[in-house]
Design an enzyme around this catalytic site. Sequence first.
Site, short mmCIF file in Angstrom:
data_model
loop_
_atom_site.label_atom_id
_atom_site.label_comp_id
_atom_site.label_asym_id
_atom_site.label_seq_id
_atom_site.Cartn_x
_atom_site.Cartn_y
_atom_site.Cartn_z
N ALA A 67 13.86 27.43 7.80
CA ALA A 67 14.44 27.23 9.13
C ALA A 67 14.12 28.46 9.97
O ALA A 67 13.94 29.56 9.42
CB ALA A 67 15.94 27.06 9.01
N GLY A 111 14.00 25.73 4.11
CA GLY A 111 13.73 24.41 4.70
C GLY A 111 12.31 23.93 4.44
O GLY A 111 12.04 22.73 4.48
N GLU A 114 12.55 22.41 1.10
CA GLU A 114 13.28 21.14 1.28
C GLU A 114 12.37 20.08 1.91
O GLU A 114 12.43 18.91 1.54
CB GLU A 114 14.52 21.38 2.15
CG GLU A 114 15.56 22.20 1.40
CD GLU A 114 16.72 22.65 2.29
OE1 GLU A 114 16.45 23.15 3.40
OE2 GLU A 114 17.87 22.50 1.87
N GLU A 134 18.20 31.02 1.03
CA GLU A 134 19.32 30.99 1.99
C GLU A 134 20.46 31.92 1.58
O GLU A 134 21.14 32.49 2.44
CB GLU A 134 19.87 29.55 2.13
CG GLU A 134 18.93 28.58 2.81
CD GLU A 134 17.94 27.91 1.87
OE1 GLU A 134 17.79 28.34 0.71
OE2 GLU A 134 17.29 26.94 2.32
N1 COA Z 1 12.42 32.17 10.74
C1 COA Z 1 11.99 32.80 11.84
N2 COA Z 1 10.93 33.65 11.84
C2 COA Z 1 10.29 33.83 10.66
C3 COA Z 1 10.70 33.18 9.48
C4 COA Z 1 11.82 32.32 9.55
N3 COA Z 1 12.26 31.64 8.48
N4 COA Z 1 9.88 33.58 8.47
C5 COA Z 1 8.98 34.42 9.02
N5 COA Z 1 9.23 34.57 10.34
C6 COA Z 1 8.49 35.38 11.32
C7 COA Z 1 8.77 36.86 11.15
O1 COA Z 1 9.98 37.21 11.80
C8 COA Z 1 7.55 37.46 11.81
O2 COA Z 1 7.70 37.35 13.21
P1 COA Z 1 7.32 38.62 14.17
O3 COA Z 1 5.86 38.87 13.89
O4 COA Z 1 7.59 38.10 15.54
O5 COA Z 1 8.19 39.74 13.72
C9 COA Z 1 6.44 36.49 11.41
O6 COA Z 1 7.10 35.25 11.08
C10 COA Z 1 5.64 36.94 10.19
O7 COA Z 1 6.55 37.17 9.12
P2 COA Z 1 6.64 38.57 8.32
O8 COA Z 1 8.02 38.70 7.78
O9 COA Z 1 6.13 39.68 9.16
O10 COA Z 1 5.60 38.29 7.14
P3 COA Z 1 5.61 38.96 5.69
O11 COA Z 1 4.32 38.53 5.06
O12 COA Z 1 5.93 40.41 5.77
O13 COA Z 1 6.83 38.24 4.90
C11 COA Z 1 8.16 36.38 4.17
C12 COA Z 1 6.78 36.88 4.63
C13 COA Z 1 8.06 34.86 4.04
C14 COA Z 1 8.52 37.00 2.82
C15 COA Z 1 9.23 36.75 5.22
O14 COA Z 1 8.77 36.38 6.51
C16 COA Z 1 10.57 36.10 5.00
O15 COA Z 1 11.32 36.47 4.12
N6 COA Z 1 10.90 35.05 5.82
C17 COA Z 1 12.17 34.39 5.79
C18 COA Z 1 12.23 33.39 4.67
C19 COA Z 1 13.59 32.74 4.59
O16 COA Z 1 14.60 33.38 4.34
N7 COA Z 1 13.64 31.41 4.79
C20 COA Z 1 14.83 30.63 4.70
C21 COA Z 1 15.49 30.49 6.01
S1 COA Z 1 17.00 29.56 5.87
#
Ligand code: COA
Length: 260
Positions: A67, A111, A114, A134
Site C-alpha cells: 500500500a 498489499g 496480497e 505491515e
Molecule cells: N509506499 C509508498 N512509497 C513507497 C513504498 C510504499 N509502500 N515503498 C517504496 N516507496 C517509495 C520510497 O518512499 C521511495 O520514494 P522516494 O524516492 O520519493 O523517497 C521510492 O519508493 C523508492 O524506495 P526506496 O525505499 O528508496 O528503495 P529501497 O530499494 O531502498 O528499499 C524497500 C526498497 C521495498 C525495502 C523499501 O522501499 C520499503 O521497505 N518499502 C515499504 C514496504 C512496506 O512496508 N510495504 C507494506 C506497506 S503496508
Amino acid sequence: MASYETLLLERRGRVALLTINRPEKLNALNIKTRQEGAQALEELQADEGVRVVVITGAGEKSFVAGADIAEFEGRTALTQRDVMTGRSLFTAFDAFTKPVIAMINGFCLGGGCELAMACDLRIASDKARFAQPEINLGIIPGGGGTQRLTHLVGESKAMEMILTGEMIDAETARQIGLVNRVVAHAELEAETMKLAEKIAEKSPVALRMAKEAVKTAARSTLDEGLRREIDLFALCFSSEDKDEGVRAFLEKRKAEFSGR
Ligand code: COA
C-alpha cells in the site's frame, strides 16, 4: 482499451498484460491505482477476446511494494475502512472469472503480496522478495493477507511471516507454496507468457468453472464444495466447448474452443 494514469494495459493475442505503473514508488498501491485496477478488471472481464490476464509491476525492481504508506498518514479508521471495502482492486478480483497470473518481477510486499495471492497463479523471478511487513508499521495485512496467506502456506508459515514482517526469497516462497514457479529474471516474461498462452488455448467456459470450483474449496465445507463441483461439472455439459473438446479428441485433432 481504455488508458489509465497508473496502469499500462496491453493486448497480446488472447492474453492481456496489466502493468502497475508507478516505478518511482516501487509500484505502491495508492487509491488511484486501486480504483483504476478495479476498472481495468471490469474492462477485461467484458472483453470476450481476453482469455487470460497477466499482472506485473513496471521497472526492474518491484512487482508492488505494498500500500502507498504516504496515504496512511492522518487517515481515520473510517476512511481506511471505506478504502478497503469500496470499489477497489481486491474486491474486483471476487467478480473476475478469468484466470489471472501474477508475474512477480521484484519486491512483492504487503498489499503487493496480497495482490499476487488474489491472482490464480504466481510466477516469480529469482530476484523477487516477499513479505507481509505491515507489523513494522504498527498495523496488520488488510487486503486478505491473513486469510489468503494462511490458505496458501498454512498457519505456521503465515504466522511467522505476519508476526516478523521478514522478507523471504523467491526459492523459499516456492518451497512453502506461495508461488508456483521461480524462473531466471531474464526469462520471467517469456516463461509467464508461455504459460498464459497455454491456458488461453483451453475452453474459457471450463476455465471459469474450474476456477470457481477450486476457489470454493477455501470458502466452504468439503460436502458443500463437492456438491458445487458436481453442479459446475454438469454445467460444462451445456457448452459447445464440451462438444468440441470431446469431438476433437475422438477425431484425433486439436480442439478449437469458442467460449460458448
Ligand atoms: N509506499 C509508498 N512509497 C513507497 C513504498 C510504499 N509502500 N515503498 C517504496 N516507496 C517509495 C520510497 O518512499 C521511495 O520514494 P522516494 O524516492 O520519493 O523517497 C521510492 O519508493 C523508492 O524506495 P526506496 O525505499 O528508496 O528503495 P529501497 O530499494 O531502498 O528499499 C524497500 C526498497 C521495498 C525495502 C523499501 O522501499 C520499503 O521497505 N518499502 C515499504 C514496504 C512496506 O512496508 N510495504 C507494506 C506497506 S503496508
